[in-house]
Design a protein around this motif. Structure first.
Motif, PDB file in Angstrom:
ATOM      1  N   TYR A   1       0.856  -1.184   0.000  1.00  0.00           N
ATOM      2  CA  TYR A   1       0.000   0.000   0.000  1.00  0.00           C
ATOM      3  C   TYR A   1       0.894   1.236   0.000  1.00  0.00           C
ATOM      4  O   TYR A   1       1.933   1.259   0.651  1.00  0.00           O
ATOM      5  CB  TYR A   1      -0.886   0.015   1.250  1.00  0.00           C
ATOM      6  CG  TYR A   1      -1.611   1.319   1.474  1.00  0.00           C
ATOM      7  CD1 TYR A   1      -2.806   1.590   0.825  1.00  0.00           C
ATOM      8  CD2 TYR A   1      -1.101   2.278   2.344  1.00  0.00           C
ATOM      9  CE1 TYR A   1      -3.478   2.791   1.026  1.00  0.00           C
ATOM     10  CE2 TYR A   1      -1.768   3.479   2.556  1.00  0.00           C
ATOM     11  CZ  TYR A   1      -2.952   3.738   1.891  1.00  0.00           C
ATOM     12  OH  TYR A   1      -3.608   4.917   2.093  1.00  0.00           O
ATOM     13  N   LYS A   2       0.486   2.263  -0.739  1.00  0.00           N
ATOM     14  CA  LYS A   2       1.164   3.560  -0.700  1.00  0.00           C
ATOM     15  C   LYS A   2       0.103   4.646  -0.696  1.00  0.00           C
ATOM     16  O   LYS A   2      -0.839   4.606  -1.492  1.00  0.00           O
ATOM     17  CB  LYS A   2       2.092   3.759  -1.905  1.00  0.00           C
ATOM     18  CG  LYS A   2       2.935   5.040  -1.809  1.00  0.00           C
ATOM     19  CD  LYS A   2       3.696   5.310  -3.093  1.00  0.00           C
ATOM     20  CE  LYS A   2       2.787   5.890  -4.173  1.00  0.00           C
ATOM     21  NZ  LYS A   2       2.291   7.250  -3.827  1.00  0.00           N
ATOM     22  N   ASN A   3       0.264   5.635   0.208  1.00  0.00           N
ATOM     23  CA  ASN A   3      -0.696   6.738   0.215  1.00  0.00           C
ATOM     24  C   ASN A   3      -0.170   7.886  -0.638  1.00  0.00           C
ATOM     25  O   ASN A   3       0.837   7.765  -1.329  1.00  0.00           O
ATOM     26  CB  ASN A   3      -1.010   7.175   1.656  1.00  0.00           C
ATOM     27  CG  ASN A   3       0.205   7.777   2.353  1.00  0.00           C
ATOM     28  OD1 ASN A   3       1.277   7.954   1.767  1.00  0.00           O
ATOM     29  ND2 ASN A   3       0.033   8.108   3.628  1.00  0.00           N
ATOM     30  N   GLY A   4      -0.840   9.013  -0.603  1.00  0.00           N
ATOM     31  CA  GLY A   4      -0.439  10.140  -1.443  1.00  0.00           C
ATOM     32  C   GLY A   4      -0.916   9.956  -2.871  1.00  0.00           C
ATOM     33  O   GLY A   4      -1.691   9.047  -3.194  1.00  0.00           O
ATOM     34  N   ASP A   5      -0.451  10.861  -3.747  1.00  0.00           N
ATOM     35  CA  ASP A   5      -0.842  10.766  -5.159  1.00  0.00           C
ATOM     36  C   ASP A   5      -0.291   9.492  -5.784  1.00  0.00           C
ATOM     37  O   ASP A   5       0.845   9.085  -5.494  1.00  0.00           O
ATOM     38  CB  ASP A   5      -0.322  11.978  -5.935  1.00  0.00           C
ATOM     39  CG  ASP A   5      -0.964  13.282  -5.482  1.00  0.00           C
ATOM     40  OD1 ASP A   5      -2.091  13.221  -4.939  1.00  0.00           O
ATOM     41  OD2 ASP A   5      -0.331  14.348  -5.647  1.00  0.00           O
ATOM     42  N   ALA A   6      -1.093   8.896  -6.666  1.00  0.00           N
ATOM     43  CA  ALA A   6      -0.640   7.689  -7.366  1.00  0.00           C
ATOM     44  C   ALA A   6       0.516   8.036  -8.297  1.00  0.00           C
ATOM     45  O   ALA A   6       0.490   9.059  -8.988  1.00  0.00           O
ATOM     46  CB  ALA A   6      -1.793   7.081  -8.152  1.00  0.00           C
ATOM     47  N   TRP A   7       1.532   7.203  -8.310  1.00  0.00           N
ATOM     48  CA  TRP A   7       2.660   7.414  -9.223  1.00  0.00           C
ATOM     49  C   TRP A   7       2.242   7.012 -10.632  1.00  0.00           C
ATOM     50  O   TRP A   7       1.439   6.089 -10.811  1.00  0.00           O
ATOM     51  CB  TRP A   7       3.857   6.596  -8.780  1.00  0.00           C
ATOM     52  CG  TRP A   7       4.491   7.099  -7.512  1.00  0.00           C
ATOM     53  CD1 TRP A   7       4.204   8.258  -6.851  1.00  0.00           C
ATOM     54  CD2 TRP A   7       5.518   6.446  -6.756  1.00  0.00           C
ATOM     55  NE1 TRP A   7       4.994   8.387  -5.734  1.00  0.00           N
ATOM     56  CE2 TRP A   7       5.811   7.297  -5.644  1.00  0.00           C
ATOM     57  CE3 TRP A   7       6.209   5.261  -6.887  1.00  0.00           C
ATOM     58  CZ2 TRP A   7       6.772   6.962  -4.698  1.00  0.00           C
ATOM     59  CZ3 TRP A   7       7.174   4.925  -5.946  1.00  0.00           C
ATOM     60  CH2 TRP A   7       7.457   5.773  -4.864  1.00  0.00           C
TER      61      TRP A   7
ATOM     62  N   LEU B   1       8.533   7.328   3.328  1.00  0.00           N
ATOM     63  CA  LEU B   1       8.970   6.394   4.369  1.00  0.00           C
ATOM     64  C   LEU B   1       8.677   4.998   3.841  1.00  0.00           C
ATOM     65  O   LEU B   1       7.523   4.557   3.774  1.00  0.00           O
ATOM     66  CB  LEU B   1       8.222   6.668   5.678  1.00  0.00           C
ATOM     67  CG  LEU B   1       8.464   8.045   6.307  1.00  0.00           C
ATOM     68  CD1 LEU B   1       7.775   8.137   7.664  1.00  0.00           C
ATOM     69  CD2 LEU B   1       9.958   8.333   6.446  1.00  0.00           C
ATOM     70  N   TRP B   2       9.746   4.314   3.429  1.00  0.00           N
ATOM     71  CA  TRP B   2       9.639   2.999   2.787  1.00  0.00           C
ATOM     72  C   TRP B   2       9.693   1.957   3.891  1.00  0.00           C
ATOM     73  O   TRP B   2      10.759   1.673   4.446  1.00  0.00           O
ATOM     74  CB  TRP B   2      10.784   2.832   1.797  1.00  0.00           C
ATOM     75  CG  TRP B   2      10.493   1.912   0.662  1.00  0.00           C
ATOM     76  CD1 TRP B   2       9.301   1.638   0.094  1.00  0.00           C
ATOM     77  CD2 TRP B   2      11.463   1.160  -0.072  1.00  0.00           C
ATOM     78  NE1 TRP B   2       9.439   0.773  -0.948  1.00  0.00           N
ATOM     79  CE2 TRP B   2      10.755   0.455  -1.077  1.00  0.00           C
ATOM     80  CE3 TRP B   2      12.835   1.010   0.006  1.00  0.00           C
ATOM     81  CZ2 TRP B   2      11.390  -0.382  -1.986  1.00  0.00           C
ATOM     82  CZ3 TRP B   2      13.474   0.172  -0.903  1.00  0.00           C
ATOM     83  CH2 TRP B   2      12.768  -0.511  -1.889  1.00  0.00           C
ATOM     84  N   ILE B   3       8.563   1.396   4.236  1.00  0.00           N
ATOM     85  CA  ILE B   3       8.453   0.521   5.399  1.00  0.00           C
ATOM     86  C   ILE B   3       8.329  -0.929   4.954  1.00  0.00           C
ATOM     87  O   ILE B   3       7.385  -1.300   4.249  1.00  0.00           O
ATOM     88  CB  ILE B   3       7.242   0.910   6.264  1.00  0.00           C
ATOM     89  CG1 ILE B   3       7.356   2.386   6.702  1.00  0.00           C
ATOM     90  CG2 ILE B   3       7.130  -0.006   7.480  1.00  0.00           C
ATOM     91  CD1 ILE B   3       6.142   2.909   7.453  1.00  0.00           C
ATOM     92  N   GLY B   4       9.300  -1.731   5.361  1.00  0.00           N
ATOM     93  CA  GLY B   4       9.248  -3.158   5.078  1.00  0.00           C
ATOM     94  C   GLY B   4       8.437  -3.879   6.143  1.00  0.00           C
ATOM     95  O   GLY B   4       8.462  -3.516   7.311  1.00  0.00           O
ATOM     96  N   VAL B   5       7.694  -4.909   5.725  1.00  0.00           N
ATOM     97  CA  VAL B   5       6.908  -5.713   6.661  1.00  0.00           C
ATOM     98  C   VAL B   5       7.162  -7.194   6.355  1.00  0.00           C
ATOM     99  O   VAL B   5       7.549  -7.565   5.250  1.00  0.00           O
ATOM    100  CB  VAL B   5       5.396  -5.402   6.563  1.00  0.00           C
ATOM    101  CG1 VAL B   5       5.117  -3.960   6.945  1.00  0.00           C
ATOM    102  CG2 VAL B   5       4.852  -5.708   5.156  1.00  0.00           C
ATOM    103  N   GLU B   6       6.936  -8.024   7.355  1.00  0.00           N
ATOM    104  CA  GLU B   6       7.075  -9.471   7.182  1.00  0.00           C
ATOM    105  C   GLU B   6       6.174  -9.940   6.040  1.00  0.00           C
ATOM    106  O   GLU B   6       5.088  -9.397   5.804  1.00  0.00           O
ATOM    107  CB  GLU B   6       6.689 -10.190   8.473  1.00  0.00           C
ATOM    108  CG  GLU B   6       7.663  -9.985   9.620  1.00  0.00           C
ATOM    109  CD  GLU B   6       8.804 -10.976   9.586  1.00  0.00           C
ATOM    110  OE1 GLU B   6       8.577 -12.162   9.887  1.00  0.00           O
ATOM    111  OE2 GLU B   6       9.927 -10.554   9.250  1.00  0.00           O
TER     112      GLU B   6
ATOM    113  N   GLU C   1       5.049  10.767   2.104  1.00  0.00           N
ATOM    114  CA  GLU C   1       4.297   9.577   1.704  1.00  0.00           C
ATOM    115  C   GLU C   1       4.737   8.367   2.532  1.00  0.00           C
ATOM    116  O   GLU C   1       5.874   8.286   2.994  1.00  0.00           O
ATOM    117  CB  GLU C   1       4.499   9.282   0.216  1.00  0.00           C
ATOM    118  CG  GLU C   1       3.933  10.369  -0.696  1.00  0.00           C
ATOM    119  CD  GLU C   1       4.104  10.042  -2.162  1.00  0.00           C
ATOM    120  OE1 GLU C   1       3.176  10.318  -2.936  1.00  0.00           O
ATOM    121  OE2 GLU C   1       5.172   9.501  -2.530  1.00  0.00           O
ATOM    122  N   ILE C   2       3.817   7.432   2.682  1.00  0.00           N
ATOM    123  CA  ILE C   2       4.087   6.185   3.391  1.00  0.00           C
ATOM    124  C   ILE C   2       3.896   5.041   2.401  1.00  0.00           C
ATOM    125  O   ILE C   2       2.834   4.934   1.770  1.00  0.00           O
ATOM    126  CB  ILE C   2       3.132   5.969   4.590  1.00  0.00           C
ATOM    127  CG1 ILE C   2       3.014   7.251   5.440  1.00  0.00           C
ATOM    128  CG2 ILE C   2       3.581   4.775   5.412  1.00  0.00           C
ATOM    129  CD1 ILE C   2       4.297   7.679   6.087  1.00  0.00           C
TER     130      ILE C   2
END
Length: 494
Positions: A34-40, A106-111, A140-141
């Motif tokens: 998931y990414k918020n903000g404007d779509a790339w 903020l590029w957040i890695g998750v399991e 952006e997250i």
């Protein structure tokens, strides 16, 4: 009927259509949860190719002065939301080879398979709300699936001179040039790279080798080359001989044009075979490869992942010792090295290729310099170029980030190990990852010969790491001097 097994890309794309588009081009093929903000932007049409993107460092952003405290608050929020995060990297993205676009991400890695789209949206809203309250807007997250991997994987050490050694690439693993692989005698499958040579004081003959804390028991004996390092080195010799023999067989079919080349290759085979015989006679038994023992281990915790090994003086020929030098040859040619590390015309003054391809470590990059780099990339954007030589990937170049990254590893007992590290991104989309499992302990230098940090881990969906993490050397040096006040880098050897 049993439910059909759905691939990761298909699973994530059901809830987030841009799952395979946002971070396309990263070494591990990172998928976006998931990414918020404007779509790339994405290309449309049945034959349209995805836009290749590269992660880039961010330096001049209002968050940098408070990032440590802000980052700690963010990962606490993620913990509250039960997000099994693995890394938090503040960076931006660019289309391959072009200037950075968009805002700080903020590029957040998750399991893997641990975070649903709706839960990612809830967590991103909580982080965004906190940032807005701190006066930090427009950030952006982006969540991606990613795991952090800590890279563990008799005679004197040999001298090393790339110009005169007949087979330098095959000889290097058995030399004390930075990039030396070390392992505990009792568990030689845990392998790290020796980072730096230090002398206890100007008056002392005690020499230490700095590496990661995977060699973790005081007074434990340490060997040069663990199982993987030794086997790979020997197999490389055998493979080289086989390749040369096959080449001779081909050239003999058109003998007149290749007589000189055939003769030269036969001599190389002879020298390689002789070297192989010497190594297998004197280096095969691990006990023969003991080079010292552990004198200090830092607890593996917040920003601490290092150990000091006291070296046995009789295992090193100090007259031929190359001191703290990183071999930047091998898989990067001298011509390519200059183009990679000095790509902008306005940033090339005084550049010369390091003698013998050995980059001598001089000085230490301080914290304020990490945040304010002065190198220019091909697009004229400021950055900090770094280089290392690791056991697995050899010589690679990368781009250091300007703010710390938070990393977390979950062990089998559900104990969380959280660290703050400095991150290094791949140089570019076509250059591959900066590191891989087995490169742990490698010293990372800036292009101007200064010590940047020690490689500790990498993060990615697969073993192809998108982000490499390291402990800054200025911090390690401060900690070492608390125990050995006179300790300093081994003197430069001409």
């Amino acid at each position: 009927m049993e439910d059909e097994v759905v691939s990761d890309a298909e699973r994530l794309s059901i809830s987030y259509p841009n799952a395979t588009y946002d971070f396309y081009g990263t070494p591990s093929g990172a998928l976006c949860v998931y990414k918020n903000g404007d779509a790339w932007p994405v290309r449309t049409g049945s034959e349209s190719q995805r836009i290749i993107r590269e992660a880039r460092a961010v330096y001049d952003h209002p968050i940098k002065d408070t990032w440590r405290a802000v980052g700690e608050r963010i990962y606490a929020l993620l913990d509250d939301k039960k997000v099994l995060w693995t890394s938090i990297d503040p960076l931006a993205f660019a289309e391959a080879g072009k200037k950075t676009f968009g805002s700080l991400l903020l590029w957040i890695g998750v399991e893997l398979a641990s975070l649903l789209h709706e839960d990612a949206n809830t967590a991103a809203e909580a982080v965004t709300f906190f940032l807005a309250g701190a006066g930090l807007k427009g950030i952006e997250i982006g969540f991606r699936e990613s795991i952090v991997t800590r890279s563990v994987s008799g005679p004197k050490m040999l001298g090393f001179n790339p110009f005169f050694d007949p087979v330098p690439e095959l000889r290097k693993p058995f030399t004390p040039t930075l990039g030396l692989s070390v392992a505990p005698l009792k568990t030689p499958h845990f392998e790290d790279i020796g980072a730096l040579y230090l002398r206890e004081s100007k008056e002392s003959d005690r020499v230490f080798l700095l590496t990661c804390a995977h060699v973790s028991h005081p007074r434990e004996q340490v060997i040069a080359l663990g199982n993987v390092g030794y086997n790979n080195a020997v197999q490389s010799m055998i493979a080289t001989i086989g390749d040369h023999e096959r080449s001779i067989g081909y050239w003999e079919g058109i003998r007149e044009e290749h007589l000189a080349l055939i003769e030269k290759t036969k001599k190389t085979i002879e020298k390689t075979d002789k070297f192989h015989n010497e190594i297998t006679k004197r280096w095969t038994i691990p006990y023969q490869r003991i080079i010292g023992e552990v004198v200090h281990v830092e607890p593996l915790s917040y920003t601490r992942d290092w150990v000091l090994i006291e070296l046995s003086n009789d295992k090193f020929d100090w007259d031929t010792f190359k001191s703290n030098k990183v071999y930047v040859g091998g898989n990067i040619s001298p011509l390519d090295y200059g183009k990679i590390m000095f790509p902008h015309p306005e940033d090339q003054a005084g550049y010369t290729y390091p003698q013998d391809g050995l980059l001598q470590a001089f000085g230490v990059v301080q914290a304020h310099e990490i945040h304010n780099p002065q190198h220019l990339d091909a697009n004229g954007e400021k950055c900090l170029f770094v280089v290392k030589n690791g056991l697995t990937t050899g010589t690679t170049a990368g781009r250091a980030t300007g703010m710390g990254s938070f990393t977390r590893v979950y062990n089998e007992y559900d104990i969380k190990e959280t660290s703050i590290e400095i991150a290094v991104l791949p140089y570019g989309n076509t250059d591959g990852p900066f590191s891989a499992p087995g490169d742990s302990g490698s010293i990372v230098l800036t292009r101007d010969d200064r010590i940047f940090g020690m490689l500790t881990s990498g993060a990615g969906t697969t073993e192809r790491t998108d982000v490499t993490h390291l402990t800054p050397y200025w911090y390690i040096e401060e900690e070492i001097k608390k125990m050995f006040p006179g300790c300093h880098l081994y003197e430069v050897v001409e």
